[in-house]
Write a protein that holds these residues in place. Sequence first.
Motif, PDB file in Angstrom:
ATOM      1  N   LEU A  33       7.431   0.117 -10.663  1.00  0.00           N
ATOM      2  CA  LEU A  33       6.042   0.575 -10.795  1.00  0.00           C
ATOM      3  C   LEU A  33       5.975   2.036 -11.217  1.00  0.00           C
ATOM      4  CD1 LEU A  33       4.069  -0.919  -7.773  1.00  0.00           C
ATOM      5  CD2 LEU A  33       3.860  -1.513 -10.184  1.00  0.00           C
TER       6      LEU A  33
ATOM      7  N   ALA B 236       9.164  -0.577  -6.279  1.00  0.00           N
ATOM      8  CA  ALA B 236       8.522   0.744  -6.332  1.00  0.00           C
ATOM      9  C   ALA B 236       9.017   1.538  -7.533  1.00  0.00           C
ATOM     10  CB  ALA B 236       8.795   1.511  -5.037  1.00  0.00           C
TER      11      ALA B 236
ATOM     12  N   VAL C 120       2.506   1.666  -3.525  1.00  0.00           N
ATOM     13  CA  VAL C 120       1.550   2.125  -4.537  1.00  0.00           C
ATOM     14  C   VAL C 120       1.197   3.592  -4.310  1.00  0.00           C
ATOM     15  CG1 VAL C 120      -0.809   1.825  -5.407  1.00  0.00           C
ATOM     16  CG2 VAL C 120       0.651  -0.171  -5.053  1.00  0.00           C
TER      17      VAL C 120
ATOM     18  N   LYS D 172       0.843  -1.207   0.000  1.00  0.00           N
ATOM     19  CA  LYS D 172       0.000   0.000   0.000  1.00  0.00           C
ATOM     20  C   LYS D 172       0.875   1.253   0.000  1.00  0.00           C
ATOM     21  CE  LYS D 172      -3.068  -1.798   3.147  1.00  0.00           C
ATOM     22  NZ  LYS D 172      -3.942  -1.717   4.300  1.00  0.00           N
TER      23      LYS D 172
END
Length: 186
Positions: free
Chosen positions: A136, A133, A13, A10
């Motif tokens: 992404l 991370a 993101v 979480k």
Amino acid sequence: MEVLSADILKQVVLLVILNVFISYGFLYLSHALLNLVPALNFLFGSNTASNSIMALSLVATIIVSPVAEELIFRGIFLNRLNLIIPPLFAVLVSSLLFASLHSYGSIISAFIFAICMALLYLKTENILIPIFAHFLNNLLAEIIVRADVNSLLFTNDVVIGVMSILAAISFVLLFKSIIPELNSIK
């Protein structure tokens, strides 16, 4: 030890989404500056590339860069700097080094992103988390660029306004979460 807990996922993101908005906010500021001072255009080269070069560029941006940059800037620089200077300064110096390799318009957002990656690394003690991370982040940024076929992100005033507001909100949220984390570094 679980490599990627639901809580860390979480955080990753949320961090990536906030960073993408912040990045566009700084890109808007840099474009506005370029419009005010056209002589600065030398900082941007022409960007024509063949399909094969573009495909290699995507692989480099989405896969190679996150792995290499995290291993170098967090895995090596941050760890080595931690041995000779206080951890807070190690985070700031390694983040500044990371940001210095990014282009005009992206330096400030890259610095903020690097601080977040360093904090993630220090918090989890697992280099795979900032690599994920970073992956992404770059993937989402490339999807947005490729999906913006009509260049609405830089030509539509409504889109620019909404993105700028989201960038400001994202900056405040990220800043409010970074400061306590930086203060807690030992």
